[in-house]
Design a protein around this motif. Structure first.
Motif, mmCIF file in Angstrom:
data_model
loop_
_atom_site.group_PDB
_atom_site.id
_atom_site.type_symbol
_atom_site.label_atom_id
_atom_site.label_comp_id
_atom_site.label_asym_id
_atom_site.label_seq_id
_atom_site.Cartn_x
_atom_site.Cartn_y
_atom_site.Cartn_z
ATOM 1 N N ASP A 152 0.846 -1.180 0.000
ATOM 2 C CA ASP A 152 0.000 0.000 0.000
ATOM 3 C C ASP A 152 0.887 1.236 0.000
ATOM 4 O O ASP A 152 1.636 1.466 0.957
ATOM 5 C CB ASP A 152 -0.895 -0.027 1.246
ATOM 6 C CG ASP A 152 -1.888 1.113 1.303
ATOM 7 O OD1 ASP A 152 -1.734 2.085 0.536
ATOM 8 O OD2 ASP A 152 -2.818 1.043 2.126
ATOM 9 N N PRO A 153 0.820 2.065 -1.050
ATOM 10 C CA PRO A 153 1.710 3.226 -1.110
ATOM 11 C C PRO A 153 1.383 4.321 -0.105
ATOM 12 O O PRO A 153 2.166 5.259 0.059
ATOM 13 C CB PRO A 153 1.504 3.730 -2.545
ATOM 14 C CG PRO A 153 0.133 3.280 -2.918
ATOM 15 C CD PRO A 153 -0.054 1.961 -2.234
ATOM 16 N N SER A 154 0.241 4.219 0.569
ATOM 17 C CA SER A 154 -0.133 5.265 1.531
ATOM 18 C C SER A 154 0.431 5.024 2.921
ATOM 19 O O SER A 154 0.194 5.830 3.829
ATOM 20 C CB SER A 154 -1.660 5.361 1.613
ATOM 21 O OG SER A 154 -2.207 4.204 2.229
ATOM 22 N N VAL A 155 1.176 3.939 3.122
ATOM 23 C CA VAL A 155 1.739 3.630 4.439
ATOM 24 C C VAL A 155 2.641 4.777 4.892
ATOM 25 O O VAL A 155 3.518 5.215 4.134
ATOM 26 C CB VAL A 155 2.535 2.309 4.387
ATOM 27 C CG1 VAL A 155 3.259 2.069 5.693
ATOM 28 C CG2 VAL A 155 1.600 1.155 4.074
ATOM 29 N N PRO A 156 2.443 5.293 6.118
ATOM 30 C CA PRO A 156 3.232 6.440 6.560
ATOM 31 C C PRO A 156 4.733 6.213 6.545
ATOM 32 O O PRO A 156 5.493 7.083 6.151
ATOM 33 C CB PRO A 156 2.720 6.676 7.994
ATOM 34 C CG PRO A 156 1.356 6.081 8.010
ATOM 35 C CD PRO A 156 1.395 4.917 7.073
ATOM 36 N N ASP A 157 5.187 5.022 6.969
ATOM 37 C CA ASP A 157 6.623 4.725 6.995
ATOM 38 C C ASP A 157 6.848 3.343 6.386
ATOM 39 O O ASP A 157 6.847 2.333 7.082
ATOM 40 C CB ASP A 157 7.156 4.763 8.433
ATOM 41 C CG ASP A 157 8.671 4.553 8.490
ATOM 42 O OD1 ASP A 157 9.300 4.413 7.419
ATOM 43 O OD2 ASP A 157 9.214 4.528 9.611
ATOM 44 N N PRO A 158 7.053 3.274 5.077
ATOM 45 C CA PRO A 158 7.192 1.960 4.422
ATOM 46 C C PRO A 158 8.435 1.190 4.840
ATOM 47 O O PRO A 158 8.504 -0.019 4.637
ATOM 48 C CB PRO A 158 7.236 2.311 2.934
ATOM 49 C CG PRO A 158 7.606 3.741 2.863
ATOM 50 C CD PRO A 158 7.079 4.389 4.107
ATOM 51 N N SER A 159 9.398 1.854 5.456
ATOM 52 C CA SER A 159 10.634 1.158 5.839
ATOM 53 C C SER A 159 10.390 0.110 6.912
ATOM 54 O O SER A 159 11.181 -0.830 7.048
ATOM 55 C CB SER A 159 11.683 2.155 6.336
ATOM 56 O OG SER A 159 11.312 2.716 7.586
ATOM 57 N N VAL A 160 9.313 0.240 7.691
ATOM 58 C CA VAL A 160 9.088 -0.675 8.810
ATOM 59 C C VAL A 160 8.087 -1.779 8.476
ATOM 60 O O VAL A 160 7.742 -2.579 9.348
ATOM 61 C CB VAL A 160 8.610 0.091 10.064
ATOM 62 C CG1 VAL A 160 9.638 1.118 10.490
ATOM 63 C CG2 VAL A 160 7.265 0.766 9.821
ATOM 64 N N LEU A 161 7.602 -1.841 7.244
ATOM 65 C CA LEU A 161 6.652 -2.890 6.887
ATOM 66 C C LEU A 161 7.271 -4.269 7.060
ATOM 67 O O LEU A 161 8.393 -4.527 6.612
ATOM 68 C CB LEU A 161 6.204 -2.726 5.433
ATOM 69 C CG LEU A 161 5.216 -1.601 5.112
ATOM 70 C CD1 LEU A 161 5.013 -1.500 3.609
ATOM 71 C CD2 LEU A 161 3.888 -1.825 5.818
ATOM 72 N N ALA A 162 6.536 -5.170 7.691
ATOM 73 C CA ALA A 162 6.964 -6.566 7.770
ATOM 74 C C ALA A 162 6.893 -7.172 6.377
ATOM 75 O O ALA A 162 5.916 -6.971 5.652
ATOM 76 C CB ALA A 162 6.083 -7.340 8.737
ATOM 77 N N GLU A 163 7.918 -7.942 5.989
ATOM 78 C CA GLU A 163 8.037 -8.417 4.613
ATOM 79 C C GLU A 163 7.904 -9.930 4.525
ATOM 80 O O GLU A 163 8.435 -10.674 5.360
ATOM 81 C CB GLU A 163 9.380 -7.977 4.027
ATOM 82 C CG GLU A 163 9.502 -6.453 3.952
ATOM 83 C CD GLU A 163 10.745 -6.022 3.185
ATOM 84 O OE1 GLU A 163 10.598 -5.436 2.093
ATOM 85 O OE2 GLU A 163 11.863 -6.281 3.675
ATOM 86 N N VAL A 164 7.194 -10.361 3.468
ATOM 87 C CA VAL A 164 6.932 -11.782 3.227
ATOM 88 C C VAL A 164 7.321 -12.101 1.790
ATOM 89 O O VAL A 164 7.027 -11.327 0.872
ATOM 90 C CB VAL A 164 5.450 -12.121 3.455
ATOM 91 C CG1 VAL A 164 5.192 -13.615 3.208
ATOM 92 C CG2 VAL A 164 5.009 -11.729 4.860
ATOM 93 N N PHE A 165 7.952 -13.270 1.595
ATOM 94 C CA PHE A 165 8.357 -13.711 0.266
ATOM 95 C C PHE A 165 7.615 -14.993 -0.096
ATOM 96 O O PHE A 165 7.554 -15.934 0.706
ATOM 97 C CB PHE A 165 9.862 -13.973 0.233
ATOM 98 C CG PHE A 165 10.390 -14.409 -1.110
ATOM 99 C CD1 PHE A 165 10.414 -13.535 -2.179
ATOM 100 C CD2 PHE A 165 10.871 -15.701 -1.306
ATOM 101 C CE1 PHE A 165 10.903 -13.924 -3.424
ATOM 102 C CE2 PHE A 165 11.362 -16.104 -2.541
ATOM 103 C CZ PHE A 165 11.379 -15.213 -3.603
ATOM 104 N N LEU A 166 7.038 -15.026 -1.299
ATOM 105 C CA LEU A 166 6.340 -16.212 -1.789
ATOM 106 C C LEU A 166 7.008 -16.679 -3.074
ATOM 107 O O LEU A 166 7.019 -15.954 -4.081
ATOM 108 C CB LEU A 166 4.864 -15.907 -2.066
ATOM 109 C CG LEU A 166 4.020 -15.368 -0.902
ATOM 110 C CD1 LEU A 166 2.596 -15.104 -1.359
ATOM 111 C CD2 LEU A 166 4.034 -16.331 0.276
#
Length: 798
Positions: A152-166
């Motif tokens: 979601d590009p509206s996330v205030p701080d994208p650096s802290v998003l938890a990341e998942v790889f499929l």
């Protein structure tokens, strides 16, 4: 005597006519309340979900009696188990060209959520294959390796998003994975796109708003017909807006096109920089390099890699050098075991049992077999188990820079779970399953190879990070606190997540849930006015390193509770069965635990904005370890330390993983209004019928989210009644109708009896006896608890 008979007859007629009038009035009121009754099948097809109802307020004080009337007498409750899914779609294999077409279609349809590229475009990698391979990739010779990023590009701080790889296919002839990850991606972005509508009315024109409302109603209807009921749509939208999901449908693009295990002659799952016997034998494939480049740009906490040839959920370790004695646990074994249990349970089984038996789960060394250079162990231990890591020196495709396999201490600390999907590497099409019951708490009738692995992927995305969400306050079910493409920065929720209550409201009950985890060690509610009880660090989206940093001395805390999430092997606790929300679970309320606490509002004044912020500490058992691990170090994964170790902090490629103990919800604001106003949701985007509402309009409240159409053939739940002055008068008229009908009946019987005995009783006495006995009956009823509760307010909710 004739005059006496006439008077008796006249009195009798008056009483009987009064009786008839009361009955007719009651029937009229019932007719006016027909909205509370099930609709006919024809009307169900065009109906929207029942509305949200504003909570009852009498004299500014929330009363238990009115509340009970709303819950029990005024509603035919919604049972999500009886909802019918109108359309059932069987899953079908996607070949290489279909995957490319689907990727491009998703990007075109959902450009705000999807970034699409390839390792050739992004990392300047060559392609594998010849002009005869992947002819649809006309701009290159060979096969492109496609990569899709969902966020979601509206996330205030994208650096802290938890990341998942499929990862869909490292081995090209193992065919379940690519279709699974593509179907998972489609469900996620379609739900997020729909939940984002309508946009904020203040940001767009009236014409655009009306168009958004129409689109919102249409997409909600479409999704619901597919079995994606409101809670599932909102859940998947939350996942898109709070995680970054990277999908590589077929890392071994050449092998998948050719339906071969290898890329050329090399096995990509022996091609990684971990526990190699010969360091020139890693990173020889474009498949391996594609995954390597993707990992270097992220800090994945969870990862799934789909395979085939057996049935298993397997986790680290899977390396020969970490298999003495056989199956010795990894430092993160406690969490891996619990995750394996949860994934197996949620994926479920299907018939025939010989084909769809439940996933066994254990370490790869125990359940599968150890391999050198496996992707799974590399992604888990490549940044810290340095005895087994060295730069690769391949010669294929012109070589590969050694710096690309020289890792920092942050990149490779993922739980990378191996899913062996089937004994048959390409199961028969009739075993792939359908989307029927895909979002049931237990696997539905349509469960098959694709279905259950979609479920498994969704759970993996959910459990990458804990979250807390406010569900309801009193009888008002709240809109989702996470809305895709909306502003969540700073204190934006002060205007987007607000419920108004009148001054004089003594206490209200708040309900919340906890997800993204297994064991809820502690949870409670912090509350108080935004500007007094909470510090300047408090906002709507930031997870603090220490929750106490958000509080001042004026903060109020409810008592501590504990429980389990829906993913726990023993099931969710506390169960929703003890709350009025139980019949909404699976409809507007997600599966999982439901906590509640009483919030005291008596000290707040008109204009005060009271922040309600549940928070939780979860999965503290994950830091525990077996008696022996290899190596003997504390847990090393990001996902374990992020929820158990506040001192854990890593940064890489512009991404951040910060450990903490407590996870906070996006705050709900209760705004104190003047006495006598009706409690209302102030930020509803859609009315009960799916139409637009002016800002601040009372939301006739609902246990169903607004704008939700009913599936054809589903029993139509009765809408709640908005407790406005008009509907209050209807409630009161219902009450008096129920009271006076039997009294009038008693009066009529007495009148009739006396009429038969008129020769032996004086006229005046007969009328007096009728009136006196009717009054006695009324007075006797007035002594009952039922009457006193409604009239004296003794049932006040305090």
């Amino acid at each position: 005597m004739a005059a006496l008979d006439l008077r008796i007859r006249a009195g009798s007629m008056v009483v009987l006519l009064t009786h008839l009038l009361i009955v007719m009035t009651f029937l009229h009121q019932s007719s006016d309340s027909s909205r509370m009754r099930p609709l006919s099948p024809s009307s169900a097809a065009t109906s929207s979900w029942p509305p949200v109802v504003a909570a009852a307020s009498v004299g500014g004080v929330y009363t238990q009696t009115k509340r009970s009337m709303l819950r029990n007498n005024e509603r035919q409750r919604f049972d999500p188990r009886t909802l019918a899914q109108e359309t059932i779609r069987p899953f079908e294999y996607l070949n290489s060209e279909a995957i490319k077409s689907e990727l491009e279609s998703l990007q075109e349809t959902h450009p705000k959520f999807i970034t699409l590229g390839s390792s050739q475009d992004w990392y300047d990698l060559p392609t594998a294959g010849t002009a005869n391979d992947c002819p649809f990739d006309s701009s290159v010779t060979g096969c492109k390796n496609y990569i899709m990023i969902i966020e979601d590009p509206s996330v205030p701080d994208p650096s802290v998003l938890a990341e998942v790889f499929l990862s869909g296919s490292v081995h090209g002839n193992e065919r379940i994975g690519p279709t699974t990850v593509m179907e998972t991606a489609r469900l996620l972005v379609e739900s997020a796109e729909c939940e984002a509508l309508p946009r904020s009315k203040s940001d767009i024109s009236e014409e655009e708003w009306e168009d958004d409302v129409r689109k919102a109603k249409d997409c909600r209807s479409k999704l619901q017909k597919q079995g994606i009921f409101p809670w599932a749509r909102r859940w998947m939208a939350r996942l898109v807006s709070t995680r970054r999901i990277v999908v590589v449908p077929s890392a071994n693009a050449l092998g998948y096109y050719q339906n071969k295990r290898t890329e050329g002659s090399i096995d990509p799952n022996r091609d990684f920089a971990f526990d190699q016997e010969n360091w020139s034998h890693c990173m020889r494939t474009i498949a391996g390099r594609t995954i390597n480049e993707v990992y270097r740009e992220h800090m994945f906490q969870h990862s799934l890699t789909f395979h085939g040839g057996m049935v298993a959920i397997a986790y680290e370790w899977g390396a020969p050098s970490r298999n003495t004695p056989k199956g010795i646990p990894s430092p993160d074994d406690t969490a891996q075991v619990e995750l394996g249990f949860g994934l197996s349970n949620y994926a479920g089984s299907f018939t025939p049992s010989s084909e769809g038996y439940k996933y066994p789960h254990d370490s790869m060394n125990n359940l599968v077999y150890p391999v050198n250079g496996g992707m799974e162990d590399w992604a888990y231990g490549g940044s810290w188990d340095l005895d087994l890591v060295s730069p690769c020196t391949p010669t294929t495709f012109g070589g590969y820079d050694k710096s690309k396999t020289t890792y920092n201490n942050a990149t490779l600390r993922a739980f990378n779970v191996l899913i062996e999907t089937s004994d048959n590497k390409q199961p028969a099409p009739n075993t792939l399953g359908t989307d029927e019951g895909l979002f049931n708490e237990m696997a539905g009738n349509g469960n098959g190879h694709i279905s259950r692995n979609i479920r498994l992927a969704q759970m993996m995305i959910d459990t990458v990070e804990p979250y807390v969400s406010v569900l309801a306050v009193e009888d008002i079910i709240l809109p989702d606190d996470i809305v895709p493409l909306s502003n969540r920065g700073g204190r934006a929720c002060l205007s987007t997540n607000v419920v108004a209550f009148p001054k004089g409201t003594k206490k209200v009950e708040v309900f919340w849930t906890v997800g993204g985890s297994f064991t809820i060690d502690e949870t409670r509610v912090a509350y108080g006015t935004w500007d007094v009880a909470f510090s300047g660090l408090m906002d709507c989206s930031t997870q603090p390193k220490k929750v106490a940093d958000l509080f001042t001395e004026s903060i109020k805390l409810t008592s501590t509770q504990s429980g389990r999430t829906r993913w726990h092997n023993s099931g969710a606790s506390p169960s929703s069965d003890s709350t009025w929300l139980k019949e909404e679970v699976g409809g507007s309320i997600p599966y999982g635990p439901i906590f509640s606490a009483i919030i005291d509002l008596s000290e707040y004044n008109v204009g005060d904005k009271v922040a309600i912020m549940p928070y939780a500490k979860v999965d503290q058992n994950w830091k525990n370890q077996p008696e022996t691990t290899d190596p003997e170090v504390p847990p090393q994964s990001h996902v374990v330390n992020a929820r158990t170790n506040p001192d854990w902090h890593f940064e890489s490629a512009g991404k951040v993983v910060q450990g903490r103990l407590d996870w906070v919800s996006s705050p709900l604001t209760i705004e104190i209004g003047p006495e006598g106003v009706t409690p209302e949701i102030k930020n509803a985007r859609l009315s009960p019928s799916g139409e637009s509402l002016p800002t601040g309009a009372p939301v006739p409240s609902s246990p169903r989210p607004s704008g939700e159409p009913l599936p054809t053939g589903a029993p139509v739940p009765s809408p709640l009644v908005a407790v406005t002055p008009d509907s209050k008068s209807k409630e009161q008229s219902h009450f008096w109708a129920f009271l006076l009908v039997p009294l009038a009946g008693v009066a009529g019987v007495f009148c009739f009896v006396k009429l038969l005995r008129r020769r032996n009783t004086s006229g005046r006495g007969a009328v007096e006896v009728i009136e006196m006995r009717a009054n006695d009956a009324f007075n006797e009823f007035a002594q009952t608890d039922a009457y006193r509760d409604d009239e004296s307010g003794s049932g006040s909710f305090t």
